[in-house]
Design an enzyme around this catalytic site. Structure first.
Site, PDB file in Angstrom:
ATOM      1  N   TRP B 319       0.179   2.042   2.437  1.00  0.00           N
ATOM      2  CA  TRP B 319       1.776   2.868   2.201  1.00  0.00           C
ATOM      3  C   TRP B 319       2.608   3.700   3.205  1.00  0.00           C
ATOM      4  O   TRP B 319       3.502   3.305   3.603  1.00  0.00           O
ATOM      5  CB  TRP B 319       1.145   3.774   0.890  1.00  0.00           C
ATOM      6  CG  TRP B 319       2.443   5.100   0.633  1.00  0.00           C
ATOM      7  CD1 TRP B 319       3.532   4.504  -0.160  1.00  0.00           C
ATOM      8  CD2 TRP B 319       2.336   6.078   1.345  1.00  0.00           C
ATOM      9  NE1 TRP B 319       4.519   5.338  -0.498  1.00  0.00           N
ATOM     10  CE2 TRP B 319       3.817   6.928   0.448  1.00  0.00           C
ATOM     11  CE3 TRP B 319       2.199   6.716   1.978  1.00  0.00           C
ATOM     12  CZ2 TRP B 319       3.996   7.568   0.639  1.00  0.00           C
ATOM     13  CZ3 TRP B 319       2.352   7.989   2.251  1.00  0.00           C
ATOM     14  CH2 TRP B 319       3.371   8.680   1.556  1.00  0.00           C
ATOM     15  N   HIS B 320       0.937   3.849   4.217  1.00  0.00           N
ATOM     16  CA  HIS B 320       1.429   4.938   5.187  1.00  0.00           C
ATOM     17  C   HIS B 320       2.240   4.247   6.655  1.00  0.00           C
ATOM     18  O   HIS B 320       3.335   4.346   7.059  1.00  0.00           O
ATOM     19  CB  HIS B 320       0.455   5.644   5.957  1.00  0.00           C
ATOM     20  CG  HIS B 320      -0.435   7.034   5.266  1.00  0.00           C
ATOM     21  ND1 HIS B 320      -1.200   6.547   4.421  1.00  0.00           N
ATOM     22  CD2 HIS B 320       0.278   7.993   4.734  1.00  0.00           C
ATOM     23  CE1 HIS B 320      -0.800   7.807   3.740  1.00  0.00           C
ATOM     24  NE2 HIS B 320       0.038   8.401   4.297  1.00  0.00           N
ATOM     25  N   GLY B 321       2.159   2.465   6.841  1.00  0.00           N
ATOM     26  CA  GLY B 321       2.676   2.234   7.622  1.00  0.00           C
ATOM     27  C   GLY B 321       1.859   0.677   6.903  1.00  0.00           C
ATOM     28  O   GLY B 321       1.374  -0.089   7.125  1.00  0.00           O
TER      29      GLY B 321
END
Lengths: 354, 456
Positions: B319-321
């Site tokens: 989700w972060h990257g």
């Protein structure tokens, strides 16, 4: 206890009142000379960040000729240049000026000056850097907003501590407490000559090594034509635009870097610099602009006593450079004594293929 | 438009909040106004993203209406798939193509789509509502309330990731109800606490951290530099995100809305499970409710627990990257959570100080992975931390800010709660004016740094 209602009014109202007063102070002092003139008819420069101060000099209408460059062109004295070229000169060279920043100053000069006469471009490595299109500015900031044709939007960028501080200094000039700086953009920024310390300077020039002869790399690096064609010099597109657009005379001069900081002859770096110089000559040819190269091993660059540090020569050398430029333009030849090379297209190509 | 910019503080916020209160007694108008202001705020970044945001909201709402009208669930499933597909398209297409190319040996051209800002956050909010509808655990909302839940500008770009039922009921509350000045006052105080945390702490740390991680892309940094970079970034990301969350909560409060707490002094956590209860709380809560528990959680045996934890944390990383560094960061945290859980169940209890030190060492080391440009750069940083790049020299200009930020991070009370303690006295009001004026003048010096979480 204040109560929340009064807290909100004091907090919001107090902050707004202070900000409005500060904004009015900045507006009245006009620290960068870019706002409508309310109190002072003349712009007085009181700050060293030339990127913020020079647009007002350009727009003053007092100059038709200019120097652009980095700090290694800052000591070229406008009065000397006027003697050689005529016109009214302003020195727009800026500390650690990147190619993009110099281009923006030249662009503004061309847009604002109705009948430009002479543009002297002091060249150095920034025009040859392969990242010049991505590393466009420095930590000093570059006020793009000051270089557009809309002065109304400028004030939106000026509500800050720096503008307040410079406004304070401008008030000081008006009160006679401070002195204005950079008349015609020029200022001797090097230390007083009495402070010159040859030992200290030698350490700077030779990076704490003993001074020594510069020995060329053997065998000399010879780039292939494919490799040369792949070298990027993105800033030269800006140089091309400047030389094409400038309506007056353009002169390009590579400033003299101390020999210990020049690329080692025969090295890849030297080959790359030669290629850059060749391309600059090609750019200049379209305008028939002369290119004078002081960035070579010469009496100027090999004598430590001519320098404060690898890039910054002493005041006397600046005068010698202007005199040399005058002679170079008159003779259109290399200096017999070796101070400069007068670069033309064919010769520069020969240099790059050495 | 960044919260910590003059355009926001001197122009957008006074206009948005001023007109909101001018319309305060007319619920419909004031909430439509907030939607309009939020879309302007969003469009300020890049107006091309507005149609996508509006479309996702409209399509989601219409599919929910269709599901209600037809008394069927497939429109909800379709809406979830559609929203996740949009997120996947913009955020993960190139990453997926890279993996596919590595697996198949085929070449795929990169789409290089521009990531719409805030898409990870608002997509999760849309999906959470749809999932709740699927579980018959969410009411039907009118379009205005539903749209405002998603676009409300304080939380649109980087959260907190809110649930529909904790914010939509507040839209009906009269902003002028008792305590309006207290809410505005505390909201403004909280906003400027966040401003200070961002501008004077996080951004100062960025100046220390960025050169170290940049150097690590080509060489092994010294021990001093690696440690400075790792500790500095761990504090930078904390203060950066805490600052954003505080500013979001502060703006919400000035509008009479309570946004959820996102950070609760995470660096005081004594174990990794505790850390994740304190760090990015609204994301942890979302992952728990919509991934971890549906996967079986901890109540269906050890194997399911391990599987659910690793998948949840892997997704957390993703989700972060879209990159392996983020995936590894998430999975490593998953493994850490498993070790923590089993240690707590079967191991010998550690003294608090040792437990805290182990937890923080783990968190800081993994933040190297999170921040590094790629796996190779992360390896160089970790090798540097092992002393392979030499000891190096300590710079006071780096050590002092890190020490100050570290001390502030250890204060027991979250900075968000400080604003709730403050009493409205003259010294506080004068201090507020001084801080507000200083912040506004300082941020006027140039383009401020964006928030780290805006890139997610």
């Amino acid at each position: 206890m204040l109560g929340w209602r009064r807290f909100v009014w004091v907090g919001v109202g107090g902050s707004a009142a202070i900000l409005v007063l500060l904004a009015l102070f900045i507006l009245a002092m006009n620290p960068y000379g870019n706002l409508p003139r309310i109190l002072f008819a003349e712009h007085a420069i009181t700050d060293i960040n030339q990127r913020f101060q020079f647009p007002a000099l350009i727009r003053s209408g007092a100059y038709d000729s200019a120097v652009i460059g980095a700090s290694d062109s800052r000591l070229l004295r406008p009065a000397e240049l006027e003697r050689v070229f005529g016109g009214r000169f302003v020195n727009l060279a800026i500390n650690a000026g990147q190619a993009y920043e110099q281009y923006r100053l030249a662009d503004l000069f061309m847009r604002e000056v109705a009948h430009p006469r002479t543009l002297l471009i002091g060249l150095d490595h920034v025009w040859c850097d392969d990242d010049a299109d991505t590393v466009r500015t420095t930590f000093r900031g570059f006020p793009d907003w000051m270089y557009d044709d809309n002065s109304w939007n400028d004030f939106g960028y000026m509500l800050n501590a720096s503008a307040i501080e410079i406004s304070g200094r401008r008030l000081g000039v008006a009160l006679g407490i401070n002195e204005a700086r950079f008349p015609a953009g020029y200022e001797v920024f090097t230390p007083p000559e009495t402070a010159y310390d040859p030992v200290k300077v030698r350490h700077k020039l030779w990076k704490d090594e003993e001074p020594h002869a510069i020995v060329a790399a053997v065998p000399a690096y010879v780039p292939t034509s494919t490799e040369r064609s792949r070298w990027r010099f993105p800033a030269l597109a800006w140089l091309d635009e400047i030389t094409r657009r400038f309506e007056g005379r353009v002169v390009l001069a590579f400033m003299p870097v101390h020999v210990a900081s020049q690329p080692l002859p025969g090295s890849v770096e030297a080959a790359r610099l030669d290629e850059c110089k060749a391309r600059i000559v090609a750019v200049a040819k379209g305008k028939s602009a002369p290119v004078i190269d002081f960035d070579i091993a010469s009496e100027i660059t090999t004598d430590d006593a001519n320098y404060w540090d690898p890039l910054h020569y002493r005041v006397g050398i600046a005068e010698r450079i202007v005199a040399d430029i005058e002679r170079a333009l008159a003779t259109r030849q290399d200096d017999p004594a070796g101070d400069w090379r007068y670069l033309d297209g064919p010769r520069a190509v020969a240099v790059s293929s050495d | 438009m960044l919260f910590h910019s003059q355009a926001f503080v001197l122009l957008f916020m006074p206009v948005a909040v001023g007109i909101f209160y001018a319309l305060a007694q007319r619920e419909s108008l004031r909430n439509w106004w907030l939607i309009a202001a939020s879309l302007v705020f969003y469009g300020w970044w890049d107006v091309r993203f507005v149609p996508l945001l509006v479309s996702q909201i409209l399509v989601t709402w219409l599919l929910v209406e269709l599901s209600i009208t037809l008394s069927t669930r497939w429109p909800l499933v379709l809406a979830i798939v559609a929203n996740l597909s949009v997120l996947g398209l913009f955020k993960y297409l190139d990453f997926g193509a890279t993996i596919l190319a590595q697996v198949t040996g085929l070449e795929f051209a990169k789409a290089s789509l521009v990531l719409p800002i805030g898409i990870s956050f608002y997509t999760f909010e849309l999906v959470s509502y749809l999932a709740d509808r699927l579980r018959s655990d969410a009411p039907r909302y009118r379009l205005r309330d539903f749209a405002l839940f998603v676009v409300l500008f304080p939380h649109l770009i980087a959260g907190p990731i809110m649930r529909h039922n904790e914010i939509i009921p507040q839209f009906a509350c009269d902003p002028l109800r008792t305590g309006v000045y207290e809410r505005i006052g505390r909201g403004l105080i909280l906003f400027f606490i966040g401003f200070v945390e961002k501008f004077f702490i996080a951004d100062r740390l960025a100046g220390i951290v960025d050169p170290v991680f940049k150097r690590a892309t080509t060489e092994v940094p010294t021990l001093a530099d690696s440690l400075t970079g790792a500790l500095g970034f761990s504090l930078q990301i904390l203060f950066d995100f805490v600052a954003y969350s505080n500013m979001a909560m502060g703006i919400g409060l000035t509008l009479g809305l309570m946004l959820p707490l996102n950070f609760n002094t995470p660096y005081r956590a004594l174990n990794l499970r505790d850390f994740w209860r304190r760090w990015h709380i609204t994301l942890s809560r979302w992952l728990r409710d919509y991934v971890y528990i549906p996967l079986g959680g901890s109540r269906e045996g050890v194997a399911t627990y391990i599987w659910a934890t690793l998948v949840t944390m892997g997704l957390c990383g993703l989700w972060h990257g879209a990159g392996w560094t983020f995936v590894l960061w998430g999975v490593a945290h998953g493994i850490g959570l498993l070790v923590c859980r089993f240690w707590q169940s079967y191991g010998v209890p550690l003294p608090s100080l040792v437990s805290w030190a182990v937890t923080m060492a783990f968190v800081v080391l993994l933040f190297v992975l999170f921040r590094a440009a790629d796996i190779a750069a992360a390896e160089r940083m970790l090798v540097g931390l092992a002393g392979e790049g030499g000891l190096g020299t300590w710079s006071w200009s780096a050590v002092v800010p890190i020490a100050i930020a570290g001390s502030l991070a250890m204060i027991k009370v979250p900075s968000a709660e400080l604003a709730m303690w403050i009493r409205p006295t003259w010294p506080v009001a004068i201090g507020f004016v001084a801080v507000a004026v200083l912040c506004i003048l300082e941020v006027g010096e140039g383009q401020p740094l964006s928030f780290i979480y805006f890139q997610f």
